[in-house]
Design a protein around this motif. Sequence first.
Motif, PDB file in Angstrom:
ATOM      1  N   GLU A 112      12.676   4.147 -20.450  1.00 34.28           N
ATOM      2  CA  GLU A 112      12.330   5.595 -20.613  1.00 34.28           C
ATOM      3  C   GLU A 112      11.619   5.829 -22.008  1.00 34.28           C
ATOM      4  N   MET A 113      11.415   5.100 -23.379  1.00 35.69           N
ATOM      5  CA  MET A 113      10.363   4.612 -24.066  1.00 35.69           C
ATOM      6  C   MET A 113       8.908   3.913 -23.276  1.00 35.69           C
ATOM      7  N   GLY A 114       9.360   3.415 -22.395  1.00 34.65           N
ATOM      8  CA  GLY A 114       8.082   3.234 -21.990  1.00 34.65           C
ATOM      9  C   GLY A 114       7.671   1.933 -22.339  1.00 34.65           C
ATOM     10  N   ALA A 115       8.338   0.975 -23.098  1.00 37.76           N
ATOM     11  CA  ALA A 115       8.715   0.099 -22.939  1.00 37.76           C
ATOM     12  C   ALA A 115       7.908  -1.197 -22.953  1.00 37.76           C
ATOM     13  N   ILE A 116       7.419  -2.315 -23.428  1.00 37.22           N
ATOM     14  CA  ILE A 116       7.084  -3.750 -22.019  1.00 37.22           C
ATOM     15  C   ILE A 116       9.116  -4.412 -22.048  1.00 37.22           C
ATOM     16  N   ILE A 117       9.324  -4.436 -20.564  1.00 40.10           N
ATOM     17  CA  ILE A 117      10.259  -4.995 -20.774  1.00 40.10           C
ATOM     18  C   ILE A 117       9.533  -7.073 -21.189  1.00 40.10           C
ATOM     19  N   ASN A 118      10.527  -7.641 -21.513  1.00 33.51           N
ATOM     20  CA  ASN A 118      10.355  -9.414 -21.148  1.00 33.51           C
ATOM     21  C   ASN A 118      11.450  -9.723 -20.853  1.00 33.51           C
ATOM     22  N   LEU A 119      11.763  -9.880 -19.599  1.00 35.98           N
ATOM     23  CA  LEU A 119      12.535 -10.924 -18.646  1.00 35.98           C
ATOM     24  C   LEU A 119      12.669 -11.960 -19.123  1.00 35.98           C
ATOM     25  N   ASP A 120      14.375 -13.113 -18.872  1.00 39.00           N
ATOM     26  CA  ASP A 120      14.680 -13.436 -19.473  1.00 39.00           C
ATOM     27  C   ASP A 120      15.504 -14.434 -19.071  1.00 39.00           C
ATOM     28  N   ASP A 121      15.939 -13.429 -17.508  1.00 32.80           N
ATOM     29  CA  ASP A 121      15.783 -15.006 -16.500  1.00 32.80           C
ATOM     30  C   ASP A 121      15.333 -14.353 -15.032  1.00 32.80           C
ATOM     31  N   ILE A 122      15.409 -15.595 -13.883  1.00 34.17           N
ATOM     32  CA  ILE A 122      14.436 -15.039 -12.215  1.00 34.17           C
ATOM     33  C   ILE A 122      15.651 -13.864 -11.908  1.00 34.17           C
ATOM     34  N   SER A 123      17.007 -14.170 -12.227  1.00 31.74           N
ATOM     35  CA  SER A 123      18.121 -12.931 -11.627  1.00 31.74           C
ATOM     36  C   SER A 123      17.568 -11.813 -11.961  1.00 31.74           C
ATOM     37  N   HIS A 124      17.734 -11.493 -13.506  1.00 27.42           N
ATOM     38  CA  HIS A 124      17.354 -10.022 -13.974  1.00 27.42           C
ATOM     39  C   HIS A 124      16.462  -9.138 -12.999  1.00 27.42           C
ATOM     40  N   ILE A 125      16.016  -9.649 -12.185  1.00 28.44           N
ATOM     41  CA  ILE A 125      14.934  -8.863 -12.060  1.00 28.44           C
ATOM     42  C   ILE A 125      15.621  -7.801 -10.967  1.00 28.44           C
ATOM     43  N   ASP A 126      16.380  -8.335  -9.335  1.00 34.78           N
ATOM     44  CA  ASP A 126      17.224  -7.923  -9.225  1.00 34.78           C
ATOM     45  C   ASP A 126      18.491  -7.074  -9.783  1.00 34.78           C
ATOM     46  N   TYR A 127      19.215  -7.528 -10.778  1.00 37.27           N
ATOM     47  CA  TYR A 127      19.348  -6.602 -11.954  1.00 37.27           C
ATOM     48  C   TYR A 127      18.554  -5.510 -12.450  1.00 37.27           C
ATOM     49  N   LEU A 128      17.242  -5.303 -12.631  1.00 35.03           N
ATOM     50  CA  LEU A 128      16.589  -4.693 -12.755  1.00 35.03           C
ATOM     51  C   LEU A 128      16.111  -3.273 -12.511  1.00 35.03           C
ATOM     52  N   GLU A 129      16.423  -3.999 -11.125  1.00 35.55           N
ATOM     53  CA  GLU A 129      15.710  -2.707  -9.837  1.00 35.55           C
ATOM     54  C   GLU A 129      16.611  -2.134  -9.392  1.00 35.55           C
ATOM     55  N   ARG A 130      17.694  -2.764  -9.549  1.00 34.39           N
ATOM     56  CA  ARG A 130      18.694  -1.961  -8.873  1.00 34.39           C
ATOM     57  C   ARG A 130      19.802  -0.710 -10.427  1.00 34.39           C
ATOM     58  N   HIS A 131      19.158  -0.917 -11.573  1.00 34.82           N
ATOM     59  CA  HIS A 131      19.837  -0.419 -12.765  1.00 34.82           C
ATOM     60  C   HIS A 131      18.946   0.881 -13.346  1.00 34.82           C
ATOM     61  N   ALA A 132      17.094   0.320 -13.397  1.00 31.86           N
ATOM     62  CA  ALA A 132      16.658   0.608 -14.150  1.00 31.86           C
ATOM     63  C   ALA A 132      15.003   1.233 -13.272  1.00 31.86           C
ATOM     64  N   GLY A 133      14.963   0.461 -12.093  1.00 37.03           N
ATOM     65  CA  GLY A 133      13.520   0.516 -11.278  1.00 37.03           C
ATOM     66  C   GLY A 133      12.824  -0.816 -11.906  1.00 37.03           C
ATOM     67  N   ILE A 134      11.358  -0.982 -10.942  1.00 37.09           N
ATOM     68  CA  ILE A 134      10.635  -2.153 -11.327  1.00 37.09           C
ATOM     69  C   ILE A 134       9.897  -1.189 -12.103  1.00 37.09           C
TER      70      ILE A 134
END
Length: 414
Positions: A112-134
């Motif tokens: 929502e803020m347009g902030a940079i997202i720094n992912l901590d784990d490869i499994s977070h890719i699917d979680y991010l896509e499912r809940h907030a989009g890529i």
Amino acid sequence: MAEKKLPFTKDEIMRVIEEYKTPFHIYDEQAIRNNVRSLLEAFSWAPSFKEYFAVKATPNPSILEILREEGLGADCSSLPELMLAERAGMVGEEVILTSNDTPAIEFKKAREMGAIINLDDISHIDYLERHAGIPEVICFRYNPGPLREGGNSIIGNPEESKYGLTRKQLLSAFAIMREKGVKRFGLHTMVISNELDFNYFIETANMMFDLVLEIYRTLNIRIEFVNFGGGIGIPYRPEQEAVDLKSVGQGIKKAYEEKIVANDLHPLKLAMECGRMITGPYGYLVSTVLHKKEIYKNYVGLDACMANLMRPALYGAYHHITVVGKEDWPQDYIYDVTGSLCENNDKFAINRKLPLIDIGDVMVIHDAGAHGHAMGFNYNGKLRSAELLLRPDRSVKLIRRAETVEDYFATLNF
């Protein structure tokens, strides 16, 4: 050597105490501003450099506003920290979310803020896509494991750390994100904490530049920015020397020219996420001596406790102590300096040489501007103290009031 001086006279601090009872934290605004300018100057050679202040160090919007005015962004690790940065006027890519075990609401707020997202784990890719989009831009946190020796009691050894992706996972993660439409890529690491040897930061830069080159050659993905993390320490002890920021900057410049410019990967944006070194040396915990106790050892009891500054109890960390008005007295006495918490490790100093202490003396604990008030808690019903700002014109501003008993009971359904 790091000379431990106070930014106020005895008369000045006694007037502050008359208005705001101890204990309290007080921050030196001008010193913070000057320090930020020194860091930015050290990287003025870079095509683009951004310091994302680690909000967890001093999560106060008044401090964040000062840092925003000096050109800094915010490194956030939770929803409230994202909201603090937003309220301080930091928006868009001035903010980076570097969390771990991240709940969906944090990813959503960052998007929502347009902030940079720094992912901590490869499994977070699917979680991010499912809940907030890529998003269009993504960053991954790298854990070099046994490739990086060192570590300390604060951050530990990289291969035993819960943070980041392995090299193999990292390469897979970038490829996956490219397939998902990501256009811009960043790389991050954080393998050092409270380090005073500037060579460590140059070593980290070399490691990350090698990785940038490997990603380009292996995946044909051009990294847009590299975040070296934080970890620049401060001289808590008087005999220690502060990190030479100019040497850090020049050392990283040399590595940049040899590995980035020489391989046609220029320009590459550089970033850091220092917290401790930005505000740490310029915050002070001011407390009053309530009691003296003489049993098997000599104890000095303050009106502050580890709820106001946890580091000595948590890490065995050293914090220098000045007794106001007795700076030039001989340090002929040995005390444990304690608080009133019902825990025996509630000590600010153990076997510390100090001048003769009298009840009513004012003690100032140095280098409490980061990970001090921020780590406070309410165990034993302790109330968090106020935060004050010493302005450049010598006036003092209340930037967080002290908690009250009403605050303590406010969340109870009783």
